[in-house]
Design an enzyme around this catalytic site. Structure first.
Site, PDB file in Angstrom:
ATOM      1  N   ARG A 125      53.536  36.188  28.438  1.00  0.00           N
ATOM      2  CA  ARG A 125      52.607  37.487  28.579  1.00  0.00           C
ATOM      3  C   ARG A 125      51.293  37.616  27.490  1.00  0.00           C
ATOM      4  NH1 ARG A 125      53.996  42.268  25.904  1.00  0.00           N
ATOM      5  NH2 ARG A 125      56.250  41.858  26.396  1.00  0.00           N
ATOM      6  N   TYR A 185      32.371  49.842  42.943  1.00  0.00           N
ATOM      7  CA  TYR A 185      33.693  49.449  43.670  1.00  0.00           C
ATOM      8  C   TYR A 185      34.583  50.402  43.678  1.00  0.00           C
ATOM      9  CZ  TYR A 185      37.846  46.815  44.640  1.00  0.00           C
ATOM     10  OH  TYR A 185      39.111  46.480  45.279  1.00  0.00           O
ATOM     11  N   ASP A 187      30.134  44.536  35.446  1.00  0.00           N
ATOM     12  CA  ASP A 187      30.975  43.910  36.618  1.00  0.00           C
ATOM     13  C   ASP A 187      30.086  42.965  37.226  1.00  0.00           C
ATOM     14  OD1 ASP A 187      32.253  43.023  38.934  1.00  0.00           O
ATOM     15  OD2 ASP A 187      33.063  45.133  39.326  1.00  0.00           O
ATOM     16  N   LYS A 233      37.358  36.921  44.123  1.00  0.00           N
ATOM     17  CA  LYS A 233      36.306  36.808  45.001  1.00  0.00           C
ATOM     18  C   LYS A 233      35.760  35.363  44.806  1.00  0.00           C
ATOM     19  CE  LYS A 233      37.797  41.026  45.647  1.00  0.00           C
ATOM     20  NZ  LYS A 233      37.112  42.075  44.866  1.00  0.00           N
TER      21      LYS A 233
END
Ligand SMILES: *Cc1c(COP(=O)(O)O)cnc(C)c1O
Length: 406
Positions: free
Chosen positions: A57, A121, A195, A220
């Protein structure tokens, strides 16, 4: 690794460390925890005196490789104020949304505000409008093309802490002027985040214009093959990234996993090649659609008819591979078109090798009333395409035969 490698070479070799057992590719370190030789070593790792992994983690060799690769590409050929090679640190997350959560919760506290623009988005928009207000963080959403209006708001409201930008953005591929917006934000001492998912560092580098953070949904174009969901947050303030942001990242638990990080590393090797082909296919498709009699309008920033053509020319290498267009025949034409496709794939998401086509009015926005849909640019006949890297002739033929039915 040569320090002055070109972009395409960095896509392949960037971030790679020789494996201790000389495996060519970094093996998948599917291990939740890491072993200490001695108690002292454990102590030194915890205090940061010695570099080394502790618990996945907190970090993992597969995450580190792709984090270094992305940081190298986002800072490619950029310099800091002293003229030295710009440094950045990236943190890989389980999804784009997890990376955004780390960003917002690292920088914003109750009473702070974020200034941002229209047509973000969908997930980002909902995070800003539905989750953050519950923590006392408010979003101001305006049109970033009117910078005078932005400045008037910044002058009056000293609680605005962050400017958040996304360019190009769905569904009409509007772009915002990164240089102008970031300059303005910095004059008012705001933190800026961009972004960069649609563009990738190959087409656009927000750090060039002074952005403090760059964010990607790696799901993406960076992954490029649709094999894994992921997100990355890249920051230029190394100390802040290593302290404040790493703390939030570790405690929120939005880390990636070794297999997804491995897939992302593989996918990114071909980023330059893929983006060249994606963009040249998209440009040809946009031009083809623009002259078709069944098509009302094409939204692609590589066409000079697009309202942000000049901005895209200024800050992007090519105009990207996502476009949308509206069919004159409306809802029924949209459904017919989608159903007729034989090569293009009917799916949401974007950035994969294969061309993905969606019809928001019958898919993502089916439940949204027409009036509200149209406000965000989604007409009944709007089709969104993420143009893939297939042979262009096959794509054009597929579109041609499908459009004949509309
Ligand atoms: C997909 C996407 C996101 C969200 O990322 P996930 O990986 O789905 O969590 C954010 N911004 C843009 C522009 C996206 O396309």
């Amino acid at each position: 690794m040569k320090t002055n490698s070109r972009f395409g070479t960095l896509c392949i070799h960037g971030g790679h460390d020789l494996d201790p057992l000389h495996a060519h590719l970094t093996p998948i370190y599917a291990s939740s925890t890491f072993v200490f030789d001695t108690a002292e070593q454990g102590m030194n790792r915890f205090t940061g005196k010695e570099k080394g992994y502790i618990y996945t983690r907190w970090g993992n060799p597969n995450f580190s490789e792709v984090e270094r690769k992305i940081a190298a590409l986002e800072t490619f050929q950029l310099q800091d104020k002293e003229g030295k090679a710009l440094q950045a640190k990236a943190l890989l997350h389980a999804s784009g949304m997890a990376a955004l959560t780390t960003l917002f919760l690292s920088e914003l506290h109750a009473g702070d505000k974020v200034i941002t623009h229209l047509s973000l988005y969908g997930g980002t928009d909902e995070l800003l409008q539905k989750i953050l207000p519950g923590l006392g963080i408010e979003a101001i959403i305006i049109d970033m093309h009117d910078l005078q209006q932005v400045e008037d708001i910044l002058k009056k409201d000293s609680r605005i802490r962050m400017m958040y930008l996304e360019t190009p953005a769905n569904p009409t591929l509007r772009c915002v002027d990164l240089e102008a917006c970031i300059d303005l934000a910095h004059r008012y001492h705001l933190v800026t985040a961009v972004d960069n998912t649609f563009a990738t560092p190959y087409l656009q580098q927000p750090f060039r214009f002074g952005a403090d953070y760059v964010f990607h949904s790696t799901t993406k174009f960076l992954n490029g093959h649709g094999t894994a969901v992921g997100g990355v947050l890249v920051g230029r303030d190394i100390e802040k990234m290593e302290q404040q942001v790493t703390k939030v990242y570790r405690l929120l638990g939005g880390n990636s996993n070794p297999f997804d990080a491995y897939l992302l590393t593989l996918g990114m090797k071909t980023l330059e090649l893929r983006m060249e082909r994606h963009c040249s296919n998209a440009q040809q498709i946009a031009e083809y659609l623009a002259q078709h009699s069944a098509v009302e309008k094409v939204n692609y920033p590589g066409l000079d008819s697009h309202p942000d053509y000049a901005i895209a020319q200024k800050q992007m290498k090519h105009a990207g591979a996502v476009l949308s267009f509206s069919l004159k025949g409306g809802l029924q034409a949209g459904i017919t078109f989608i159903n007729q496709l034989q090569v293009c794939v009917r799916a949401v998401s974007l950035g994969t090798c294969d061309t993905l086509v969606s019809h928001p009015a019958s898919m993502t926005h089916y439940g949204v009333p027409r009036e509200q849909r149209e406000k965000s640019g989604i007409s009944d006949g709007l089709i969104r395409m993420s143009v893939g890297i297939e042979n262009i002739e096959d794509l054009l033929e597929d579109l041609e035969q499908a459009l004949q039915h509309c």
